[in-house]
Scaffold this motif. Structure first.
Motif, PDB file in Angstrom:
ATOM      1  N   THR A 238       0.848  -1.187   0.000  1.00  0.00           N
ATOM      2  CA  THR A 238       0.000   0.000   0.000  1.00  0.00           C
ATOM      3  C   THR A 238       0.884   1.237   0.000  1.00  0.00           C
ATOM      4  OG1 THR A 238      -0.118   0.220   2.419  1.00  0.00           O
ATOM      5  CG2 THR A 238      -1.726  -1.236   1.365  1.00  0.00           C
ATOM      6  N   LEU A 239       0.308   2.333  -0.491  1.00  0.00           N
ATOM      7  CA  LEU A 239       1.060   3.591  -0.544  1.00  0.00           C
ATOM      8  C   LEU A 239       1.412   4.075   0.857  1.00  0.00           C
ATOM      9  CD1 LEU A 239       2.125   5.665  -2.567  1.00  0.00           C
ATOM     10  CD2 LEU A 239      -0.040   6.916  -2.297  1.00  0.00           C
ATOM     11  N   GLU A 240       0.522   3.847   1.822  1.00  0.00           N
ATOM     12  CA  GLU A 240       0.758   4.299   3.194  1.00  0.00           C
ATOM     13  C   GLU A 240       1.967   3.589   3.807  1.00  0.00           C
ATOM     14  OE1 GLU A 240       0.898   6.016   6.769  1.00  0.00           O
ATOM     15  OE2 GLU A 240      -0.135   6.713   4.967  1.00  0.00           O
ATOM     16  N   LYS A 241       2.139   2.302   3.494  1.00  0.00           N
ATOM     17  CA  LYS A 241       3.302   1.579   4.013  1.00  0.00           C
ATOM     18  C   LYS A 241       4.603   2.194   3.514  1.00  0.00           C
ATOM     19  CE  LYS A 241       1.307  -3.028   4.786  1.00  0.00           C
ATOM     20  NZ  LYS A 241       1.372  -4.467   4.384  1.00  0.00           N
ATOM     21  N   MET A 242       4.648   2.528   2.229  1.00  0.00           N
ATOM     22  CA  MET A 242       5.851   3.138   1.681  1.00  0.00           C
ATOM     23  C   MET A 242       6.054   4.533   2.257  1.00  0.00           C
ATOM     24  SD  MET A 242       8.524   2.892  -0.145  1.00  0.00           S
ATOM     25  CE  MET A 242       8.345   1.533  -1.315  1.00  0.00           C
ATOM     26  N   ALA A 243       4.986   5.299   2.412  1.00  0.00           N
ATOM     27  CA  ALA A 243       5.105   6.639   2.970  1.00  0.00           C
ATOM     28  C   ALA A 243       5.623   6.588   4.407  1.00  0.00           C
ATOM     29  CB  ALA A 243       3.750   7.353   2.914  1.00  0.00           C
ATOM     30  N   LYS A 244       5.160   5.603   5.169  1.00  0.00           N
ATOM     31  CA  LYS A 244       5.616   5.462   6.550  1.00  0.00           C
ATOM     32  C   LYS A 244       7.091   5.101   6.589  1.00  0.00           C
ATOM     33  CE  LYS A 244       4.264   3.375  10.950  1.00  0.00           C
ATOM     34  NZ  LYS A 244       3.336   2.435  11.635  1.00  0.00           N
ATOM     35  N   ARG A 245       7.513   4.211   5.688  1.00  0.00           N
ATOM     36  CA  ARG A 245       8.926   3.837   5.637  1.00  0.00           C
ATOM     37  C   ARG A 245       9.777   5.061   5.311  1.00  0.00           C
ATOM     38  NH1 ARG A 245      11.024  -1.066   1.839  1.00  0.00           N
ATOM     39  NH2 ARG A 245       9.707  -2.240   3.306  1.00  0.00           N
ATOM     40  N   VAL A 246       9.319   5.889   4.378  1.00  0.00           N
ATOM     41  CA  VAL A 246      10.063   7.089   4.005  1.00  0.00           C
ATOM     42  C   VAL A 246      10.148   8.056   5.180  1.00  0.00           C
ATOM     43  CG1 VAL A 246      10.032   9.137   2.508  1.00  0.00           C
ATOM     44  CG2 VAL A 246       9.574   6.873   1.554  1.00  0.00           C
ATOM     45  N   ARG A 247       9.074   8.179   5.965  1.00  0.00           N
ATOM     46  CA  ARG A 247       9.104   9.073   7.124  1.00  0.00           C
ATOM     47  C   ARG A 247      10.171   8.634   8.117  1.00  0.00           C
ATOM     48  NH1 ARG A 247       3.365   9.046   6.527  1.00  0.00           N
ATOM     49  NH2 ARG A 247       3.110   7.491   8.196  1.00  0.00           N
ATOM     50  N   TYR A 248      10.281   7.327   8.331  1.00  0.00           N
ATOM     51  CA  TYR A 248      11.329   6.826   9.233  1.00  0.00           C
ATOM     52  C   TYR A 248      12.715   7.071   8.646  1.00  0.00           C
ATOM     53  CZ  TYR A 248       8.405   4.518  12.716  1.00  0.00           C
ATOM     54  OH  TYR A 248       7.533   4.268  13.753  1.00  0.00           O
ATOM     55  N   ASP A 249      12.868   6.914   7.341  1.00  0.00           N
ATOM     56  CA  ASP A 249      14.158   7.169   6.700  1.00  0.00           C
ATOM     57  C   ASP A 249      14.561   8.634   6.848  1.00  0.00           C
ATOM     58  OD1 ASP A 249      14.465   4.542   5.906  1.00  0.00           O
ATOM     59  OD2 ASP A 249      13.567   4.867   3.927  1.00  0.00           O
ATOM     60  N   LEU A 250      13.623   9.541   6.660  1.00  0.00           N
ATOM     61  CA  LEU A 250      13.924  10.961   6.778  1.00  0.00           C
ATOM     62  C   LEU A 250      14.240  11.339   8.224  1.00  0.00           C
ATOM     63  CD1 LEU A 250      11.311  12.562   4.343  1.00  0.00           C
ATOM     64  CD2 LEU A 250      13.701  11.976   3.920  1.00  0.00           C
ATOM     65  N   PHE A 251      13.575  10.677   9.168  1.00  0.00           N
ATOM     66  CA  PHE A 251      13.907  10.904  10.580  1.00  0.00           C
ATOM     67  C   PHE A 251      15.362  10.525  10.842  1.00  0.00           C
ATOM     68  CE2 PHE A 251      14.422   9.509  14.955  1.00  0.00           C
ATOM     69  CZ  PHE A 251      13.847  10.546  15.671  1.00  0.00           C
ATOM     70  N   TYR A 252      15.807   9.423  10.244  1.00  0.00           N
ATOM     71  CA  TYR A 252      17.199   8.998  10.404  1.00  0.00           C
ATOM     72  C   TYR A 252      18.149  10.041   9.831  1.00  0.00           C
ATOM     73  CZ  TYR A 252      21.548   6.497   9.468  1.00  0.00           C
ATOM     74  OH  TYR A 252      22.865   6.145   9.396  1.00  0.00           O
ATOM     75  N   LEU A 253      17.824  10.578   8.644  1.00  0.00           N
ATOM     76  CA  LEU A 253      18.681  11.584   8.037  1.00  0.00           C
ATOM     77  C   LEU A 253      18.775  12.833   8.903  1.00  0.00           C
ATOM     78  CD1 LEU A 253      18.429   9.745   5.497  1.00  0.00           C
ATOM     79  CD2 LEU A 253      18.255  11.850   4.150  1.00  0.00           C
TER      80      LEU A 253
END
Length: 445
Positions: free
Chosen positions: A404-419
């Motif tokens: 789902t699009l929401e799963k990918m969006a959530k993964r990206v949010r965690y990635d950006l938090f790491y950055l």
């Protein structure tokens, strides 16, 4: 200074059983006190830490303390004095003095918190403008009594987006200067859009005769900022709205971390790698390794290695089909390797190559990047750093299929938090979480 001298004497007594310091040790202590005056006073340790976190203060203190003793060591080595000084004493001195300095700071902070919560040692502040960022900082200051900052109210402008709640409106921008001067305000927070330069200039003009600290809170609502900071470029002040978190010293630290840990891990798991390679070769016809192009740092294509977990098959050009539950392409051995993340072990060779990191956003297939970059906000910002074998998203359960699009969006949010929050300690925390719980994932098919 007292902690440095006292810790030296205590370390000497613990090491030699008496407090009769010899001339060589007295000289070392005197030299260190001189170095401390130069190094510590030149740092930001003795500027105001009001409103800043204790952890950041302790990390800064530890870094400066380590620098102080490194300078002492280099100085002693240059003058060939190291043979006259006990290394155990020097190590004890460093540990005792650092613990004393940390304890002092914790004690002072605790006392300051206690005093401020009772209405003493306060700083008064006003806010100019109204926007969601200004409301957030107002709410934070009102909750954080220990910071000792009391907001008296706010001043309205024509650029406001709503009103601030919780404090009274004190008037318009024309009333700012008179109120700040008559009420002896300590801080003025300007919460104005960056394009309202005329209003910002007018506010500064009104405060020209005031000694209040002026802090600018630009209206950046809705912007995704990555490692924003204030910098100087060719003598001109600039605000970095987006920048890589791994530049300069941080990039060197990250590279050293990757090379050292990858070499050590590969040495330890080499028997396991050989065993899995043989098992993959026997499980089904085809190569041992699966090679696929992914996007690396700055979006450049890199070749990522994994143990092959599927039967050899042909994808349509430009299409990459994600594995799903019960996928017939996945071999029984491959299913086990994918669930346990053992299929990704060859990527430690990618780390040694320099194309990947141990910790970072997981690399997606290029076809997936092309698909999602227009659907998920700030998707391609995750490529500002090298992709990783494990990441903040993965240790928080965001592994495997993104159906789902929401799963990918959530993964990206965690990635950006790491950055936005990268540090060596954060990397080590993610590695520890991966070892403890990250090998198995219910979504890894």
């Amino acid at each position: 200074m007292a902690i440095l001298a006292g810790a030296a004497a205590l370390a000497y007594r613990l090491r030699f059983g008496n407090a009769d310091l010899s001339l060589e040790y007295l000289r070392a202590i005197a030299h260190t006190l001189v170095f401390a005056l130069l190094i510590l006073n030149g740092s930001s340790l003795y500027r105001s830490w009001r409103g800043r976190g204790l952890v950041a203060e302790i990390l800064k203190l530890t870094a400066q303390w380590a620098l102080l003793f490194v300078v002492l060591l280099v100085y002693a080595a240059a003058l060939k004095l190291t043979g006259d000084i006990s290394r155990i004493w020097a190590l004890g001195w460093f540990g005792l003095s650092l613990c004393g300095a940390v304890a002092l700071r914790v004690g002072v902070r605790s006392a300051a918190h206690w005093v401020r919560e009772r209405g003493l040692d306060l700083r008064s502040a006003v806010i100019v403008g109204a926007n969601p960022d200004a409301q957030r900082i107002l709410d934070t200051l009102r909750r954080s009594h220990w910071a000792g900052i009391r907001v008296r109210g706010w001043f309205a402008t024509h650029a406001d987006r709503g009103q601030l709640t919780g404090v009274p409106m004190l008037g318009g921008l024309d009333n700012l200067g008179g109120y700040v001067e008559s009420s002896h305000i300590d801080q003025v927070w300007l919460a104005l859009p960056m394009h309202e330069q005329a209003k910002i200039s007018f506010a500064l003009t009104q405060l020209e005769h005031s000694t209040a600290d002026v802090k600018y809170l630009p209206d950046l609502f809705g912007m995704r900022l990555l490692n924003h900071s204030v910098d100087s470029f060719l003598g001109l002040p600039v605000i970095n709205l987006r920048s890589s978190p791994l530049e300069g010293e941080a990039r060197v630290v990250k590279a050293a971390e990757d090379k050292l840990l990858a070499s050590l891990i590969l040495l330890l798991i080499s028997p396991l790698l050989a065993t899995i390679a043989v098992a993959v070769k026997l499980s089904s016809p085809g190569p041992v390794l699966f090679r696929q192009l992914r996007h690396g740092r700055d979006g450049k294509p890199i070749e990522v290695w994994k143990f092959r977990s599927m039967r050899v098959h042909q994808e349509h050009e430009g299409q990459v089909t994600q594995a799903t539950r019960g996928d017939p392409r996945v071999t029984p051995l491959g299913a086990f390797l994918r669930r346990t993340s053992l299929d990704e072990l060859p990527q430690f060779f990618n780390v040694l190559q320099g194309t990947m990191s141990i910790v970072g956003p997981r690399p997606h297939a290029i076809a997936h990047n092309e698909h999602y970059k227009t659907l998920v906000d700030h998707y391609m910002q995750r490529h500002r750093v090298k992709p990783g074998i494990t990441g903040w998203a993965q240790v928080n359960g965001l592994r495997g299929e993104t159906d789902t699009l929401e799963k990918m969006a959530k993964r990206v949010r965690y990635d950006l938090f790491y950055l936005q929050n990268w540090s060596l300690a954060f990397d080590l925390r993610i590695i520890a979480m991966t070892v403890l719980k990250g090998f198995f994932g219910k979504n890894a098919y």
